[in-house]
Design a protein around this motif. Structure first.
Motif, PDB file in Angstrom:
ATOM      1  N   THR A  94       4.795   8.666   3.668  1.00  0.00           N
ATOM      2  CA  THR A  94       3.809   7.592   3.839  1.00  0.00           C
ATOM      3  C   THR A  94       4.188   6.721   5.026  1.00  0.00           C
ATOM      4  O   THR A  94       3.319   6.241   5.744  1.00  0.00           O
ATOM      5  CB  THR A  94       3.681   6.707   2.588  1.00  0.00           C
ATOM      6  N   ILE A 124       0.818  -1.206   0.000  1.00  0.00           N
ATOM      7  CA  ILE A 124       0.000   0.000   0.000  1.00  0.00           C
ATOM      8  C   ILE A 124       0.854   1.259   0.000  1.00  0.00           C
ATOM      9  O   ILE A 124       0.629   2.176  -0.793  1.00  0.00           O
ATOM     10  CB  ILE A 124      -0.940   0.010   1.220  1.00  0.00           C
ATOM     11  N   ALA A 125       1.862   1.292   0.865  1.00  0.00           N
ATOM     12  CA  ALA A 125       2.513   2.577   1.117  1.00  0.00           C
ATOM     13  C   ALA A 125       3.837   2.755   0.382  1.00  0.00           C
ATOM     14  O   ALA A 125       4.281   3.878   0.187  1.00  0.00           O
ATOM     15  CB  ALA A 125       2.724   2.763   2.619  1.00  0.00           C
ATOM     16  N   GLY A 180       2.909   8.333   7.962  1.00  0.00           N
ATOM     17  CA  GLY A 180       1.462   8.111   7.975  1.00  0.00           C
ATOM     18  C   GLY A 180       1.122   6.724   8.491  1.00  0.00           C
ATOM     19  O   GLY A 180       0.239   6.560   9.344  1.00  0.00           O
ATOM     20  N   VAL A 181       1.847   5.722   8.003  1.00  0.00           N
ATOM     21  CA  VAL A 181       1.593   4.350   8.439  1.00  0.00           C
ATOM     22  C   VAL A 181       1.825   4.222   9.945  1.00  0.00           C
ATOM     23  O   VAL A 181       1.043   3.595  10.659  1.00  0.00           O
ATOM     24  CB  VAL A 181       2.487   3.354   7.668  1.00  0.00           C
ATOM     25  N   PRO A 219       3.789   1.637  -4.630  1.00  0.00           N
ATOM     26  CA  PRO A 219       3.374   2.626  -5.635  1.00  0.00           C
ATOM     27  C   PRO A 219       4.351   3.790  -5.737  1.00  0.00           C
ATOM     28  O   PRO A 219       4.303   4.544  -6.704  1.00  0.00           O
ATOM     29  CB  PRO A 219       2.013   3.104  -5.122  1.00  0.00           C
ATOM     30  N   LEU A 220       5.207   3.957  -4.739  1.00  0.00           N
ATOM     31  CA  LEU A 220       6.081   5.135  -4.702  1.00  0.00           C
ATOM     32  C   LEU A 220       7.522   4.780  -5.029  1.00  0.00           C
ATOM     33  O   LEU A 220       8.434   5.548  -4.740  1.00  0.00           O
ATOM     34  CB  LEU A 220       6.021   5.782  -3.306  1.00  0.00           C
TER      35      LEU A 220
END
Lengths: 307, 384, 358
Positions: free
Chosen positions: A105, A89-90, A108-109, A93-94
């Motif tokens: 992120t 998820i984190a 954030g996680v 994609p980056l």
């Protein structure tokens, strides 16, 4: 003398805990060049999961010697799923995004995991059932308990296991190849995504082990315990040379020793002007000094460079 | 494209904010009196913050059940609880929000570091504030007429602890550890003052932090000096593991803490190592006060957990505030403030009277010891 | 935006606190005041991280230096440390302290920068993090042997900011209009924020700014082009730190109380989040990031309870943990959908597209 020896033992135990967590940071960094800031929170989740499973199992009358491995297995499975999810998820994609995006992120996680844990387990501190006897061993007057011995030995064994994994298996070769050059590895037929996922899962399983040991040793678990532990372990990983497994081990042990000797003797060194309140200052100064003279840590960087 | 994106973001922002604003107004034919509460409900001290909120909530529900009449109208008390995250800056934001929400008084904050800056905002707006747990001496030294506390301050408690350690426990060589928070450092410094004045010698002063779990290094340094008593200025979450490590290191010294350690949480965390540990708590033991035993029973039934620490003080703070409103026959802060300053009311923690600064008069402190997994009251000392 | 006549913009800005006060309540003016401080901090960090590309995780230390600078010189506290020298403490005017704080913080920036010049990326991050913690630990402990910072108790009773004999701490009447304290601070902070924006803007377009960006993109190439990378890196640290010092001074005056817990590592991380989330190296993006991250937790505070009541009719999930949960989720979501930040600079975006296959 026995006080000095005791401080060495204190430092080794604390350092082994740091090293265990630092190994998780370093594995991910070595392959992706990414600081998995959420790793400390995965350790916390591991501690919380294993603690609740353990309490539940003992509650229904299971013997602790059966309950302990069972809860550890469950916690490892839970953390592996978590690690896999976090990466998907984190981070994935980056992978080609600006360097700082995954850092945000990750933060954030961390916030999400922390508050999730607070929702599930509440705001209270949870105490760890006293499974191990209070039996202690005396070494020239210094004292070490069973669980502390287990921590030190486990940390060494796990590092040895990881070294074997990385240098003697196909998977390890794939990991080193990705660390060297992701695109080239892909061209050579390495399933990059799969290997990265596995790396995250191994790192998270280690986090579960570390979480269980930390809470067994200190007798408590709490949704906020991951932050400081993660930070210290990250410092240890950088000290040893982030991305380098032996470096993480060395950095962890060294940081533990610096802290305990600093706390114990900083007052004597400075003639009472500074005391143990400056133990972190002391640790950071050593870190800065090391990095000024060896800008990529004590043992240098990356899994691949030593291969 | 980005501008449109930014615009829609700002719009969503306003919408969210407006939604929050409109929903707080409720029509009511009763006289609604709002009482604010502020404590950390997230972060490492959230368990204590929730305890404070619970104590406040219980007092408010009790008052509503009693059907109190003020100024000829039946009163409905309403709790407005906010999370200050134990952060001074957030505390001022929360304080301003409570002022905006037209609260008649505030129960809070939990920490000294948040209570001090927030007090200025309450004072500027003339809203009485009773802190259930801030112990820093500086809080009531700011000269605000609206600032009160129902808790002995560091000086009162540190004095009681220091005297007890030296006079009753006979400790001559004492080691001190503090956690470098406003609470721990303040209490430890006052303890040291009192203990040295009573003739003891401080052989070691070590430090830790309120986030640590490993204290073996400082404890080993303490052990080298062979003290008879170790005092820790800090909270239960560190005190529990510390008690375990004291036993594991075979450090033979009596272990003593302030009110931060006198919790069921401490006994839970310390396990068998809790036996014989000393701690203090401002006020008189709950069992001895009228309604005190009943309070702890009802609290446990309602919130499904034992009292952590400051819930009874919050309960008292609310009751004192409401009594002052009844005396003045008004919930208008300006009108009931003088009544609050001159209050004399029996609470469940102590008889509550304020001195000129807003500190608790008398400031009795009770000492406890863990015996068979329970805190047992030893004696109550009235510090002057 | 540029098409709007200047005076209309000015009018909107002047009326803004009154509008917020009337529509949302005075608490929101205070929240916006804090947001303004964060914008200044974020713009300062933007110089270091956004322009020069140096990852700094200890930035809040400079904020702390500024705050303590005013706290010491503008409160009765020094009387405790040096009773003979300053019997009532040193009550310097805010306008005197401000340049002092900027200079001191800038100097600290150079001290931090000097040993870290050779470090890159994550090593730099951990060293700056350590530096931030060292400063905080010293402030937390310098109450003995000489009581310089009052330790964890913090310094209270700091003088409110005074400008032209007018205390910003009380409601003032100007042209017959009553201006409450938070409104006055709003104008003051806005002025400074505008100043910081102006300076950032000029820097960005100057030789220095271009040199920083060259270092950010490729240090070796920049140095080969004759850029003195050492001096320019130090300058970036110093400039960024000076902005942090200024906003720290404002913070101390506004709050009237400082204690070390306001300068924790989490604050540094938040400011970094503002810069990255908004769009590194882009002034308006950073402003947006600062505004959003400073306002969002408060917006959630106001909306989580009513939202749940509207959806389920009662409160199901503990509002406080839900609030932080949503905040964390928002951080992740924004980065996933806009990895270069919400509002990246157009130039940077072009560069990123070519970066990708590296």
């Amino acid at each position: 003398m026995e006080i000095f020896l005791q401080q060495i033992i204190n430092g080794l135990v604390q350092g082994s805990v740091y090293a265990l967590v630092a190994l998780g940071y370093t594995m991910v960094y070595g392959i992706l060049g990414l600081i998995n800031f959420a790793h400390g929170e995965v350790v916390m989740m591991g501690a919380m999961i294993s603690l609740s499973v353990l309490t539940a199992l003992i509650g229904i009358g299971l013997s602790p010697f059966l309950a302990l491995p069972l809860s550890l297995t469950l916690a490892m499975a839970g953390c592996m799923a978590l690690g896999y999810g976090i990466e998907r998820i984190a981070y994935r994609p980056l992978r080609h995004a600006p360097r700082l995006a995954p850092l945000i992120t990750a933060i954030g996680v961390s916030i999400v995991l922390q508050n999730l844990a607070m929702m599930i387990w509440g705001r209270d501190y949870h105490s760890f059932p006293q499974l191990f006897s209070n039996h202690t061993h005396q070494i020239f007057g210094a004292i070490i308990s069973d669980i502390q011995l287990i921590i030190v030995i486990a940390a060494l064994c796990i590092m040895a296991g990881l070294m074997l994994l990385i240098h003697r298996t196909r998977l390890g070769r794939a990991m080193r190849a990705i660390a060297e050059n992701q695109h080239a590895a892909q061209l050579m037929g390495v399933d990059v995504n799969r290997v990265i996922s596995i790396t995250f899962m191994i790192g998270s399983a280690l986090a579960a082990v570390a979480g269980l040991m930390v809470s067994a040793n200190y007798g408590l678990a709490h949704y906020y315990m991951g932050f400081l532990l993660g930070l210290k372990a990250f410092t240890a990983a950088v000290l040893g040379g982030i991305g380098n497994l032996r470096g993480a081990m060395l950095g962890g042990l060294l940081l533990g020793l610096i802290e305990s000797l600093g706390a114990g003797y900083i007052g004597d060194i400075t003639g009472g002007f500074m005391g143990s309140q400056y133990q972190d200052v002391f640790a950071f100064l050593v870190l800065i000094a090391v990095l000024v003279f060896r800008p990529s840590g004590l043992l240098g960087e990356r899994l691949a460079e030593r291969a | 494209m980005s501008l449109r994106f930014v615009g829609s973001l700002l719009f969503a922002t306003l919408l969210l904010a407006a939604c929050g604003k409109s929903a707080t107004d409720q029509p009511s034919d009763l006289l609604t009196v709002r009482i604010g509460a502020a404590a950390p409900l997230t972060g490492p001290q959230a368990h204590l913050g929730k305890d404070n909120e619970n104590g406040t909530r219980m007092a408010i529900e009790d008052a509503n059940a009693k059907g109190i009449v003020i100024g000829g109208r039946k009163v409905h008390f309403e709790l407005v609880s906010e999370d200050d995250q134990a952060d001074p800056k957030t505390a001022t934001i929360v304080a301003q929000k409570l002022v905006d929400d037209n609260v008649s008084g505030v129960i809070g904050h939990l920490n000294s570091g948040t209570t001090i800056p927030a007090a200025k905002i309450y004072s500027d707006n003339g809203i009485p504030q009773i802190s259930p747990s801030a112990t820093a001496v500086a809080y009531t030294l700011q000269g605000f007429k609206t600032a009160f506390r129902v808790m002995a301050n560091d000086a009162q408690q540190g004095r009681a602890l220091g005297m007890y350690a030296v006079k009753s426990l006979g400790a001559k060589k004492i080691a001190v550890i503090d956690d470098r928070t406003a609470y721990g450092q303040g209490l430890a410094d006052e303890f040291i003052k009192a203990a040295t004045a009573a003739g003891a010698q401080i052989v070691e002063h070590e430090y830790t932090s309120d986030k640590s779990v490993d204290f073996t290094a400082v404890l080993t340094a303490v052990k080298a000096k062979q003290p008879e008593l170790l005092f820790y200025g800090g909270m239960d979450a560190q005190g529990g593991p510390m008690a375990r490590q004291i036993k594991a290191l075979a450090l033979n010294a009596k272990f003593m803490m302030g009110d931060g350690g006198r919790t069921p949480e401490f006994i839970k965390l310390a396990g068998s190592s809790a036996q014989g540990v000393y701690a203090s708590l401002p006020g008189v033991p709950l069992e001895k006060m009228l309604g005190g035993k009943d309070f702890s029973r009802r609290y446990e039934a309602k919130f499904n957990q034992p009292i952590q620490l400051y819930a009874p003080y919050c309960y008292d703070a609310v009751n004192v505030m409401i009594t002052a409103m009844q005396k003045a026959d008004s919930a208008d802060p300006a009108k009931y403030l003088p009544a609050l300053a001159n209050i004399s009311d029996d609470g469940i923690t102590a008889k509550i009277q304020f001195d000129g600064k807003g500190d608790l008069k008398g400031g009795a402190v009770t000492l406890y010891q863990v015996q068979q997994g329970q805190w047992q009251a030893l004696e109550t000392v009235g510090a002057q | 935006m540029a098409k709007l006549p200047k005076y209309i913009l000015l009018l909107v800005v002047v009326l803004l606190p009154f509008a917020i006060d009337a529509l949302l309540g005075r608490g929101w003016v205070r929240i916006v005041d804090f947001a303004m401080l964060y914008i200044m901090l974020a713009l300062g960090l933007n110089i270091v991280v956004g322009y020069a590309g140096l990852l700094d995780l200890g930035y809040i230390a400079f904020f702390a230096v500024g705050a303590y600078c005013y706290a010491l010189t503008g409160s009765p506290h020094l009387a405790l440390a040096f009773p003979q020298l300053f019997p009532d403490g040193l009550h310097l005017s805010f306008l005197v302290v401000l340049p002092m704080a900027a200079l001191l913080a800038g100097g600290m920036g150079v001290i931090l920068g000097a040993p870290t010049l050779r470090l890159r990326g994550d090593y730099l991050a951990i060293v700056t993090l350590g530096f931030g913690e060292i400063i905080r630990i010293f402030m937390n402990n310098l109450n003995a042997p000489v009581n310089l910072t009052n330790g964890p108790q913090g310094i209270s009773r700091i003088d409110p900011i005074n400008i032209a004999g007018m205390s910003l701490n009380a409601t003032q009447k100007i042209f017959g209009i009553a201006l409450p304290s938070v409104h006055l601070y709003f104008y003051l902070f806005l002025t400074f924020a505008a100043l910081v924006v102006f300076v950032s803007h000029r820097l960005e377009r100057s030789r220095i700014g271009r040199a920083w960006m060259a270092i950010r993109e490729d240090e070796v190439a920049a140095s080969a082009m004759g850029i003195n990378t050492r001096n320019l890196k130090l300058l970036a640290f110093a400039m960024g730190a000076a902005f942090g010092g200024v906003s720290g001074t404002l913070f101390a005056g506004f709050q009237g109380f400082v204690s070390p817990e306001s300068f924790s590592l989490m604050e540094s991380i938040m400011v970094l989040c503002m810069v990255v989330l908004g769009g590194m190296g882009h002034i308006y993006g950073v402003i947006l990031g600062g505004l959003l991250l400073a306002l969002m937790p408060e917006m959630l505070r106001h909306s989580v309870v009513p939202m749940q009541q509207a959806l389920f009719g009662r409160i199901i999930i503990d509002p406080e943990s839900l609030r932080m949960l949503l905040f964390g989720t928002a951080l992740i979501a924004v980065m996933l959908y806009r990895p270069a930040g919400l509002w990246p600079s157009p130039v940077r975006r072009r560069e990123l597209l070519t970066d990708e296959m590296e």
